[in-house]
Design an enzyme around this catalytic site. Sequence first.
Site, short mmCIF file in Angstrom:
data_model
loop_
_atom_site.label_atom_id
_atom_site.label_comp_id
_atom_site.label_asym_id
_atom_site.label_seq_id
_atom_site.Cartn_x
_atom_site.Cartn_y
_atom_site.Cartn_z
N TRP A 179 0.80 -1.23 0.00
CA TRP A 179 0.00 0.00 0.00
C TRP A 179 0.82 1.27 0.00
CZ3 TRP A 179 2.09 2.04 4.21
CH2 TRP A 179 2.37 1.21 5.30
N LYS A 203 -2.71 -8.11 -7.71
CA LYS A 203 -3.53 -7.88 -6.52
C LYS A 203 -2.93 -6.73 -5.72
CE LYS A 203 -3.64 -9.26 -2.31
NZ LYS A 203 -4.12 -8.01 -1.72
N GLU A 278 10.38 -8.58 -3.69
CA GLU A 278 10.87 -7.26 -3.25
C GLU A 278 10.33 -7.06 -1.84
OE1 GLU A 278 12.78 -5.16 -4.77
OE2 GLU A 278 12.69 -5.72 -6.89
N CYS A 312 10.30 1.58 1.57
CA CYS A 312 11.18 0.45 1.88
C CYS A 312 12.65 0.85 1.85
CB CYS A 312 10.91 -0.69 0.92
SG CYS A 312 10.91 -0.15 -0.80
N GLU A 411 11.75 -3.19 10.88
CA GLU A 411 11.22 -2.17 9.98
C GLU A 411 10.04 -1.48 10.68
OE1 GLU A 411 9.47 -3.64 6.31
OE2 GLU A 411 10.45 -2.02 5.23
P1 NAD Z 1 2.35 -6.81 3.40
O1 NAD Z 1 3.42 -7.83 3.24
O2 NAD Z 1 1.52 -6.85 4.62
O3 NAD Z 1 1.32 -6.89 2.19
C1 NAD Z 1 1.75 -6.79 0.85
C2 NAD Z 1 0.70 -7.41 -0.05
O4 NAD Z 1 0.63 -8.80 0.25
C3 NAD Z 1 -0.72 -6.86 0.13
O5 NAD Z 1 -1.35 -6.78 -1.13
C4 NAD Z 1 -1.39 -7.93 0.99
O6 NAD Z 1 -2.78 -8.00 0.80
C5 NAD Z 1 -0.73 -9.19 0.45
N1 NAD Z 1 -0.74 -10.33 1.35
C6 NAD Z 1 -0.83 -10.33 2.70
N2 NAD Z 1 -0.82 -11.60 3.15
C7 NAD Z 1 -0.71 -12.41 2.07
C8 NAD Z 1 -0.64 -13.82 1.89
N3 NAD Z 1 -0.69 -14.65 2.92
N4 NAD Z 1 -0.53 -14.29 0.63
C9 NAD Z 1 -0.47 -13.47 -0.43
N5 NAD Z 1 -0.55 -12.12 -0.32
C10 NAD Z 1 -0.65 -11.60 0.92
O7 NAD Z 1 3.07 -5.40 3.18
P2 NAD Z 1 2.42 -3.96 3.32
O8 NAD Z 1 2.22 -3.70 4.77
O9 NAD Z 1 1.30 -3.81 2.38
O10 NAD Z 1 3.62 -3.03 2.73
C11 NAD Z 1 4.71 -2.66 3.47
C12 NAD Z 1 5.88 -3.61 3.22
O11 NAD Z 1 6.22 -3.62 1.83
C13 NAD Z 1 7.13 -3.16 3.92
O12 NAD Z 1 7.76 -4.27 4.50
C14 NAD Z 1 7.98 -2.57 2.79
O13 NAD Z 1 9.36 -2.56 3.04
C15 NAD Z 1 7.62 -3.46 1.67
N6 NAD Z 1 7.95 -2.83 0.38
C16 NAD Z 1 9.06 -3.28 -0.30
C17 NAD Z 1 9.42 -2.68 -1.51
C18 NAD Z 1 10.63 -3.14 -2.28
O14 NAD Z 1 10.80 -2.69 -3.40
N7 NAD Z 1 11.46 -4.01 -1.73
C19 NAD Z 1 8.64 -1.65 -2.02
C20 NAD Z 1 7.52 -1.22 -1.30
C21 NAD Z 1 7.19 -1.84 -0.09
#
Ligand code: NAD
Length: 523
Positions: A179, A203, A278, A312, A411
């Site tokens: 998000w 998604k 990522e 991130c 984080e």
């Molecule tokens: P999150 O891991 O909670 O969720 C990410 C996505 O995964 C969402 O769409 C969520 O609905 C989905 N998801 C959740 N549980 C799942 C499951 N069991 N199976 C499949 N999909 C599932 O992350 P967030 O809170 O939305 O975003 C923040 C995180 O994203 C931070 O850790 C940040 O560092 C990371 N991020 C990394 C990068 C990068 O380029 N490395 C870029 C942006 C964000």
Amino acid sequence: MHRPDHRRDPHRDPRPGTAQQDRFPAADRFADGAQYIAGRLACGTSGRTHTVVDPATGAGVLTYELAGTDDVDAAVAAARAAFPGWAGATPGERSDALHRFAAVLGAQAEDLARAESLQCGKPLKLTREFDVPGTVDNTAFFAGAARHLQGQSAGEYSGDHTSYVRREPIGVVGSIAPWNYPLQMAAWKILPAIAAGNTIVLKPAELTPLTSLMFARAATEAGLPDGVVNIVTGAGREAGEHLVGHPDVAMTSFTGSTAVGRRVAGIATATVKRLHLELGGKAPFVVFDDADLEAAAHGAVAGALINTGQDCTAATRAYVQRPLYEAFVERTAALMETVRLGDPFAPGTDLGPLVSHAQRDRVAGFVDRARGYARVVTGGEAPGGDLKDGAYYRPTLITGAAHDSEAVQSEIFGPVLVVLPFDTDDEGIRLANDTPYGLAASAWSRDVYRAHRATREIKAGCVWVNDHIPIISEMPHGGYRASGFGKDMSMYSFEEYTQLKHVMFDNTAVAAKDWHRTVFGDR
Ligand code: NAD
């Protein structure tokens, strides 16, 4: 398709003519639902709804029906049906479509910026100057890149054969996005995949689907065939896991937290899929004692607070060599106190709320626990007053934390910077590498040898020198270690989204080949 009458929550949703509707003029674009399958919007069929909330006010923006597994199946089927035609298009045809796509996005820039600001709480100046132009530029980059997919040159490597390499698309890609940068993450996932001839089901995070849907619609308006880009907006455990495990999905590309990435990796591995991860980050910011203090302090504040710290690659751990340490803490704290919190839509706002009240409370929890083992120099509270209903949190600087404490190792994903001193260059680099992550880092020095050493020895997918945060379409973005593997953006992203086929032609026209001796002996 089932059309619910509770798409708009009567208690929370914007009424025409209200200030809330002014904030979101594109609201009626989502009247038909928040799934985008085969070129049209549809309602999800999970039987559950989700309300997108404006984190600056707590008001509901749009209530939509979440995708269930049937919607994922329908989206994958649409992507599968579109694949032969899209993969068979010439690179020039795909490039033309992506150039038109960039133009449509450019024409919708203001709507995209407002929707992104609304659902995330990002200041409009950030979405207008960073999220949206970055996305348009990425689209233009991949429009050009689509014509430059390359393999190794052909040749007679065995002497008796001509070999060449075909670079082919993989099939249906299933992507999952977080998000924090919903529009840019959708672009980073979708563009290299489709430029290479794949089709995709993305998604987005449940909290922030609006701009991913607008992005997909813009693709259709630009003339991309139905089914090339599909969006399913559902819960991670339901729609996300179904997408990752789907037998007709050939590749999973996931951006999100390391914890969820591990789970996704397990499901993808069980179904033998190509995987691109990522994940999270905890970027170090290493200030050597010859650095420009003013530049480093400004860089630390901007690098820690961009997107309210929900980045991130954000600067999260500043290591400052002892002679500069006190002055750096003082200057950085003072600069943080000048940052203006406020309504993302107000022109004077520097820093908006976090994405949700839950995320704000999570950040506050880290800081409150840190009071037990460290010093909160500035910030460490929600602002109250006019901002009390929003998910705001003051820019926060922490010192005195032990290196193995959670403030240094975990984080936090909020506007929080931890500052720690170091003595020798060896120690600064060792501490920079002392977390499980490896996404990004920066080194601050005017000594070219020190800076070069830091770029070699810091284990991260990106090391900036005398800056922290800038990205560019031509350069790869991706992690080392627990931050994942694979690259977004740049020509390198095609390594994730294509597979190589070796083609080998016999040149001898001889029935009994020389190597057949290993089977037939001398006969
Ligand atoms: P999150 O891991 O909670 O969720 C990410 C996505 O995964 C969402 O769409 C969520 O609905 C989905 N998801 C959740 N549980 C799942 C499951 N069991 N199976 C499949 N999909 C599932 O992350 P967030 O809170 O939305 O975003 C923040 C995180 O994203 C931070 O850790 C940040 O560092 C990371 N991020 C990394 C990068 C990068 O380029 N490395 C870029 C942006 C964000």
